[in-house]
Design an enzyme around this catalytic site. Sequence first.
Site, PDB file in Angstrom:
ATOM      1  N   PHE A 145      19.850   1.756  72.323  1.00 51.99           N
ATOM      2  CA  PHE A 145      21.162   1.398  72.869  1.00 51.99           C
ATOM      3  C   PHE A 145      21.391   2.229  74.120  1.00 51.99           C
ATOM      4  O   PHE A 145      21.531   3.453  74.059  1.00 51.99           O
ATOM      5  CB  PHE A 145      22.318   1.618  71.885  1.00 51.99           C
ATOM      6  CG  PHE A 145      23.606   1.086  72.464  1.00 51.99           C
ATOM      7  CD1 PHE A 145      23.939  -0.248  72.326  1.00 51.99           C
ATOM      8  CD2 PHE A 145      24.442   1.896  73.210  1.00 51.99           C
ATOM      9  CE1 PHE A 145      25.090  -0.769  72.922  1.00 51.99           C
ATOM     10  CE2 PHE A 145      25.598   1.386  73.810  1.00 51.99           C
ATOM     11  CZ  PHE A 145      25.914   0.058  73.660  1.00 51.99           C
ATOM     12  N   ASP A 230      17.768   9.675  77.522  1.00 43.43           N
ATOM     13  CA  ASP A 230      19.170   9.243  77.504  1.00 43.43           C
ATOM     14  C   ASP A 230      19.899  10.127  76.487  1.00 43.43           C
ATOM     15  O   ASP A 230      19.838   9.894  75.286  1.00 43.43           O
ATOM     16  CB  ASP A 230      19.258   7.765  77.120  1.00 43.43           C
ATOM     17  CG  ASP A 230      20.708   7.265  77.085  1.00 43.43           C
ATOM     18  OD1 ASP A 230      21.628   8.115  77.055  1.00 43.43           O
ATOM     19  OD2 ASP A 230      20.914   6.040  77.058  1.00 43.43           O
ATOM     20  N   LYS A 259      29.630  10.293  78.489  1.00 41.64           N
ATOM     21  CA  LYS A 259      30.567  10.545  77.388  1.00 41.64           C
ATOM     22  C   LYS A 259      31.263  11.897  77.468  1.00 41.64           C
ATOM     23  O   LYS A 259      32.231  12.051  78.197  1.00 41.64           O
ATOM     24  CB  LYS A 259      29.849  10.364  76.046  1.00 41.64           C
ATOM     25  CG  LYS A 259      29.389   8.919  75.819  1.00 41.64           C
ATOM     26  CD  LYS A 259      28.994   8.693  74.396  1.00 41.64           C
ATOM     27  CE  LYS A 259      28.320   7.346  74.167  1.00 41.64           C
ATOM     28  NZ  LYS A 259      29.239   6.219  74.127  1.00 41.64           N
TER      29      LYS A 259
END
Length: 404
Positions: A145, A230, A259
Amino acid sequence: MVDDILRTPGAVRDAERWTAHNYHPLPVVISSAEGAWLTDVDGRRYLDCLAGYSALNFGHRHPQLIAAAHAQLDRLTLTSRAFIHDQFADFCRELAELCGKDLVLPMNTGAEAVETGIKVARKWGYQVKGVTPGQANIVVAEGNFHGRTTTIVSFSTDEDARADFGPYTPGFTVVPYGDLDALTAAIDENTVAVLLEPIQGEQGVVVPPEGYLPGVRQVCTERDVLFIADEIQSGLGRTGATFACDHEGVVPDMYLLGKALGGGIVPVSAVAANADVLGVLKPGQHGSTFGGNPLACAVAVEVVRLLATGEFQRRSAELGERLRAGLEGLVGKGLVGVRVRGLWAGLDIDPALMSGREACERLAARGVLAKDTHGSTIRLAPPLVITEDEIDLAVAALAEVLTA
Ligand SMILES: Cc1ncc(COP(=O)(O)O)c(C=O)c1O
């Protein structure tokens, strides 16, 4: 309180009426928050065990971050990158130092950081590695993801994320996650990068077998391929270290961050890499109007300073052991599997008992907010400011839900 004077049902109805249904939120309507606690429009309190998918690692409204945001709001909020502002250099330098890299490229969302990583890797492939024009390829993992853009969903293996969004961007090879032989076999002379989450969060906090990440590092070095980690969800203290890669002593060529970098206040993402990689970009080749804006930099530099103390990584590691012990005690009592790294846990509920969604609804009724991911899996990612007692409270609520 009787039902017809509660504000929640009407607010849920209105939200559903006026938005596209690209999310399926729990029917709670939050109006304020502090630390690890949320309060809804009817005054009910909830322990936040999702933390904005790890965007709130430092809790809601951390005083140091809020103060930085307030101070910046009163001075300067946006310049665009057409000019330089006085918050920019400190943020880039301190983040680069935290990452042990030469340079930083700031963007806004996680998906933009991923897109940046892909573009940089391709350009590096053509200009530095000498890949045949138009042939650059990136190896990615099943169950990945990395965000929602058309290019990123092109290599998703989740049909919900991918179906009907084609035509798809070529140039990606998907291999099973955690299988070093498959990854090695997928690399050829056109491979410019391997793009991986060091722990797959959305997939249910899936930790690869020990040795996998060092193996990926080694094969990337040997074959002149960039290793792009990531760490948008796994990084910045979540797993008990600054980066999830740290657990195995692995240093990727590129960190993708997002984030928590924005302190739960503003969207901030970044790519960190050395000059031989990020240096391939020249003026006009990449950018974003809001990327690296003064408000973002003022907040994010404080995030970097919080991380530089090591306190949050330590809390995550120590409290994570308490969380692990609590959750492992529920295996065989409604849970069929548990994976924990720091304050990050994937829990597989016995599908015969209930779905992940049902479990989250029942947790919410007991004042704990978490989110299901696939099927009967739920993910816990509380703010790193959570206390021991609050962890016990979350585990006790889960135990009740599983046995009720
Ligand atoms: C590992 C990872 N990469 C990228 C993204 C995309 O970030 P954003 O939603 O900010 O675009 C996410 C979001 O969940 C993520 O978990």
